[in-house]
Design a protein around this motif. Structure first.
Motif, PDB file in Angstrom:
ATOM      1  N   MET A 164      45.881  -9.782 149.214  1.00 42.91           N
ATOM      2  CA  MET A 164      45.044  -8.972 150.099  1.00 42.91           C
ATOM      3  C   MET A 164      43.568  -9.198 149.751  1.00 42.91           C
ATOM      4  O   MET A 164      43.218  -9.281 148.571  1.00 42.91           O
ATOM      5  CB  MET A 164      45.392  -7.501 149.964  1.00 42.91           C
ATOM      6  CG  MET A 164      45.157  -6.708 151.227  1.00 42.91           C
ATOM      7  SD  MET A 164      46.235  -7.193 152.593  1.00 42.91           S
ATOM      8  CE  MET A 164      47.851  -6.784 151.950  1.00 42.91           C
ATOM      9  N   GLN A 165      42.712  -9.297 150.752  1.00 40.88           N
ATOM     10  CA  GLN A 165      41.324  -9.642 150.513  1.00 40.88           C
ATOM     11  C   GLN A 165      40.533  -8.473 149.902  1.00 40.88           C
ATOM     12  O   GLN A 165      40.739  -7.313 150.269  1.00 40.88           O
ATOM     13  CB  GLN A 165      40.665 -10.072 151.822  1.00 40.88           C
ATOM     14  CG  GLN A 165      41.271 -11.335 152.426  1.00 40.88           C
ATOM     15  CD  GLN A 165      40.469 -11.843 153.593  1.00 40.88           C
ATOM     16  OE1 GLN A 165      39.270 -12.056 153.476  1.00 40.88           O
ATOM     17  NE2 GLN A 165      41.110 -12.055 154.722  1.00 40.88           N
ATOM     18  N   GLU A 167      26.106  -1.434 143.480  1.00 33.82           N
ATOM     19  CA  GLU A 167      27.384  -2.134 143.579  1.00 33.82           C
ATOM     20  C   GLU A 167      28.058  -1.735 144.894  1.00 33.82           C
ATOM     21  O   GLU A 167      27.979  -0.572 145.319  1.00 33.82           O
ATOM     22  CB  GLU A 167      28.264  -1.749 142.402  1.00 33.82           C
ATOM     23  CG  GLU A 167      29.644  -2.372 142.403  1.00 33.82           C
ATOM     24  CD  GLU A 167      30.464  -1.950 141.193  1.00 33.82           C
ATOM     25  OE1 GLU A 167      31.669  -2.275 141.171  1.00 33.82           O
ATOM     26  OE2 GLU A 167      29.906  -1.293 140.287  1.00 33.82           O
ATOM     27  N   TYR A 168      28.732  -2.675 145.531  1.00 32.42           N
ATOM     28  CA  TYR A 168      29.463  -2.404 146.773  1.00 32.42           C
ATOM     29  C   TYR A 168      30.799  -3.143 146.721  1.00 32.42           C
ATOM     30  O   TYR A 168      30.841  -4.338 146.414  1.00 32.42           O
ATOM     31  CB  TYR A 168      28.661  -2.865 147.989  1.00 32.42           C
ATOM     32  CG  TYR A 168      29.203  -2.369 149.311  1.00 32.42           C
ATOM     33  CD1 TYR A 168      28.678  -1.232 149.911  1.00 32.42           C
ATOM     34  CD2 TYR A 168      30.242  -3.044 149.950  1.00 32.42           C
ATOM     35  CE1 TYR A 168      29.169  -0.771 151.124  1.00 32.42           C
ATOM     36  CE2 TYR A 168      30.742  -2.578 151.163  1.00 32.42           C
ATOM     37  CZ  TYR A 168      30.194  -1.442 151.738  1.00 32.42           C
ATOM     38  OH  TYR A 168      30.687  -0.979 152.935  1.00 32.42           O
ATOM     39  N   ARG A 169      31.864  -2.434 146.978  1.00 34.86           N
ATOM     40  CA  ARG A 169      33.196  -3.033 146.997  1.00 34.86           C
ATOM     41  C   ARG A 169      33.820  -2.852 148.375  1.00 34.86           C
ATOM     42  O   ARG A 169      33.634  -1.817 149.017  1.00 34.86           O
ATOM     43  CB  ARG A 169      34.097  -2.387 145.944  1.00 34.86           C
ATOM     44  CG  ARG A 169      33.579  -2.542 144.511  1.00 34.86           C
ATOM     45  CD  ARG A 169      34.516  -1.859 143.534  1.00 34.86           C
ATOM     46  NE  ARG A 169      33.983  -1.898 142.180  1.00 34.86           N
ATOM     47  CZ  ARG A 169      34.596  -1.371 141.119  1.00 34.86           C
ATOM     48  NH1 ARG A 169      35.765  -0.753 141.287  1.00 34.86           N
ATOM     49  NH2 ARG A 169      34.042  -1.448 139.923  1.00 34.86           N
ATOM     50  N   ALA A 170      34.566  -3.848 148.818  1.00 35.05           N
ATOM     51  CA  ALA A 170      35.285  -3.760 150.092  1.00 35.05           C
ATOM     52  C   ALA A 170      36.643  -4.411 149.919  1.00 35.05           C
ATOM     53  O   ALA A 170      36.786  -5.390 149.188  1.00 35.05           O
ATOM     54  CB  ALA A 170      34.489  -4.448 151.203  1.00 35.05           C
ATOM     55  N   TRP A 171      37.642  -3.875 150.607  1.00 33.98           N
ATOM     56  CA  TRP A 171      38.981  -4.433 150.477  1.00 33.98           C
ATOM     57  C   TRP A 171      39.846  -4.036 151.675  1.00 33.98           C
ATOM     58  O   TRP A 171      39.545  -3.095 152.396  1.00 33.98           O
ATOM     59  CB  TRP A 171      39.641  -3.982 149.187  1.00 33.98           C
ATOM     60  CG  TRP A 171      39.905  -2.505 149.079  1.00 33.98           C
ATOM     61  CD1 TRP A 171      41.043  -1.828 149.418  1.00 33.98           C
ATOM     62  CD2 TRP A 171      38.987  -1.507 148.619  1.00 33.98           C
ATOM     63  NE1 TRP A 171      40.906  -0.490 149.189  1.00 33.98           N
ATOM     64  CE2 TRP A 171      39.657  -0.264 148.689  1.00 33.98           C
ATOM     65  CE3 TRP A 171      37.672  -1.543 148.144  1.00 33.98           C
ATOM     66  CZ2 TRP A 171      39.033   0.929 148.320  1.00 33.98           C
ATOM     67  CZ3 TRP A 171      37.064  -0.353 147.767  1.00 33.98           C
ATOM     68  CH2 TRP A 171      37.743   0.859 147.848  1.00 33.98           C
ATOM     69  N   LEU A 213      44.112  -1.032 156.599  1.00 29.29           N
ATOM     70  CA  LEU A 213      42.842  -0.318 156.584  1.00 29.29           C
ATOM     71  C   LEU A 213      41.795  -1.175 155.896  1.00 29.29           C
ATOM     72  O   LEU A 213      42.106  -1.930 154.964  1.00 29.29           O
ATOM     73  CB  LEU A 213      42.966   1.005 155.833  1.00 29.29           C
ATOM     74  CG  LEU A 213      43.862   2.092 156.440  1.00 29.29           C
ATOM     75  CD1 LEU A 213      44.050   3.221 155.436  1.00 29.29           C
ATOM     76  CD2 LEU A 213      43.253   2.621 157.729  1.00 29.29           C
ATOM     77  N   VAL A 214      40.544  -1.060 156.338  1.00 33.87           N
ATOM     78  CA  VAL A 214      39.410  -1.672 155.635  1.00 33.87           C
ATOM     79  C   VAL A 214      38.664  -0.537 154.940  1.00 33.87           C
ATOM     80  O   VAL A 214      38.175   0.382 155.598  1.00 33.87           O
ATOM     81  CB  VAL A 214      38.476  -2.422 156.599  1.00 33.87           C
ATOM     82  CG1 VAL A 214      37.287  -3.002 155.827  1.00 33.87           C
ATOM     83  CG2 VAL A 214      39.239  -3.521 157.325  1.00 33.87           C
TER      84      VAL A 214
END
Length: 464
Positions: free
Chosen positions: A1-2, A16-20, A30-31
């Protein structure tokens, strides 16, 4: 999964920024995202209002990552701004001067100080235009390259020499108010008076680039301040004529200040509701705080969760009252959506400061200032607001006392001979003038005119 972890480091900012993408129990996706200061607890949210198919989730995820990298976030731990990004949204190396907000006192002081000039504040997008040879580029308030109107670009190409001018773009017109490079010379260290003269000489009578007018004398500033406010302008900007161009935003104060006649704020979309409505939240002392919903007009796309949007509103108490959606702001970071933007009282409350309980309070506080309230002295009636603003009832309406000498004279009389205006007097003057003597607005119906007090004020103060 990305998934991805991004960083942004510039000056004192270290974020800091995280996305998944995550899979739900029903096989959809879900994003999600989380953000905050590096090595601290991160605030989280969802970019998708509800689970979607995988292909749709990937598109949303990729668009989210692209939007963050275009604002300067990078996968490298160093967080070097705008590295390895496309031209559109990449770093320009140019940073504009950003303004802090002036309160009423600061605005009044600037109007009466010959070292400060005043200009109209326009409700557009901040844009700097850089011309080098035949190449013309637009730069936003984050220092990123952005697209620009063709007519503005064509107008810039017709101007002589190389330059960087600063302004506010509305449609096909750039309202220019500063210049800090011209003909290869860096003008940032020059006084604003000198830079403004250079800007005026450069632009001349261009049709799609116009120099914003400037007022210097107290009489002109006072007259235009009143005229712009009455004409529902966005606001005004005050600038020290002897100040240099200082990129970035000072911690407080500064040589350039903005004063808005209307209240706007940047909020984070934290929910997408049914019937073209989204939920809004702001960063507060206890994390994200919900401040209300806003309807999205039919001529706007519905924003996504996590988007920063611009909202105009009347006041907050504590929810936003009469919010109006203005659009998505791609030049403002989520971290800037803070509660300190909010005005928590209506303009009427701020102006009048009237409360039934004030009738029992002395006119003068222990600190020697006039307490909020409605007072009479000689043949005049004055209103003192919570901010200390002083208004006099003249020719059937309240008019703010602006001239420093008039303020001092009225304050002296009130402190020495003033008294609380009685409820009977308030109602009598209201019936005579057709205006509520507490908030100053026109009495809205026959019942209010018969009472002499507006319905909302009568209800609030128990003056039926």
């Amino acid at each position: 999964m990305q998934s991805i972890q991004l960083f942004f480091t510039e000056g004192t900012s270290d974020k800091e920024y995280r996305a998944w993408i995550s899979e739900t129990d029903d096989g959809k996706y879900l994003v999600e995202f989380a953000y905050g200061r590096r090595n601290s607890a991160l605030k989280s949210g969802k970019k998708t209002a509800s689970p979607v198919e995988y292909d749709a989730a990937v598109k949303i995820y990729e668009a989210l990552v692209k939007s963050k990298t275009s604002k300067g976030y990078t996968p490298e731990g160093g967080g070097t701004p705008y590295a390895n990004t496309d031209k559109d949204g990449s770093v320009s190396g140019v940073v504009p001067q950003l303004l802090n907000v002036a309160d009423q006192k600061a605005a009044t002081d600037a109007i009466h100080n010959d070292n400060w000039c005043m200009q109209e504040k326009f409700d557009g997008r901040r844009m700097m235009v850089r011309k080098s040879g035949s190449d013309v580029q637009a730069i936003n308030k984050l220092g990123l390259f952005v697209g620009m109107s063709g007519p503005v670009a064509d107008a810039a190409k017709l101007l002589d020499g190389d330059f960087i001018i600063d302004g506010e773009c509305i449609g096909d017109r750039l309202h220019a108010f500063d210049i800090f490079e011209s003909g290869g010379e860096d003008l940032r260290s020059k006084h604003y008076r000198v830079r403004y003269a250079a800007l005026t000489e450069l632009v001349g009578g261009s049709s799609n680039i116009a120099v914003v007018p400037l007022w210097e004398s107290t009489d002109d500033k006072d007259r235009m301040f009143t005229e712009l406010r009455e004409n529902n302008a966005e606001g005004v900007v005050f600038k020290r004529l002897d100040a240099h161009y200082a990129p970035g935003r000072p911690n407080s104060g500064g040589s350039q200040l903005k004063f808005k006649f209307v209240d706007t704020l940047s909020a984070l979309v934290t929910a997408v509701n049914s019937k073209r409505s989204v939920g809004l939240s702001l960063h507060g002392g206890d994390g994200m705080e919900f401040v209300g919903n806003v309807t999205i007009p039919a001529n706007h796309d519905i924003p996504n969760e996590g988007d920063v949007v611009e909202i105009r509103y009347l006041y907050a108490n504590p929810m936003l009252y009469q919010p109006v959606y203005l659009g998505v702001r791609d030049d403002i970071l989520p971290e800037e959506c803070v509660k300190s933007q909010v005005k928590y009282k209506s303009s009427a409350d701020v102006d009048s400061g009237y409360d039934a309980e004030n009738a029992g309070k002395p006119l003068v506080s222990k600190g020697g200032d006039l307490n909020p309230g409605v007072y009479s002295v000689d043949e005049s009636v004055y209103r003192v607001g919570d901010t200390g603003a002083l208004s006099e009832f003249r020719r059937g309406e309240y008019r703010q006392v602006r001239a420093q000498g008039d303020v001092q004279d009225a304050s002296y009389k009130l402190k020495n001979r003033g008294r609380h205006t009685t409820e009977a007097e308030l109602k009598s003057l209201g019936k005579e003038s057709g205006r509520c003597m507490m908030c100053g607005v026109a009495l809205e119906d026959a019942a209010a005119r018969a009472r002499g007090i507006g319905s909302s004020c009568a209800k609030k103060h128990g003056m039926g």
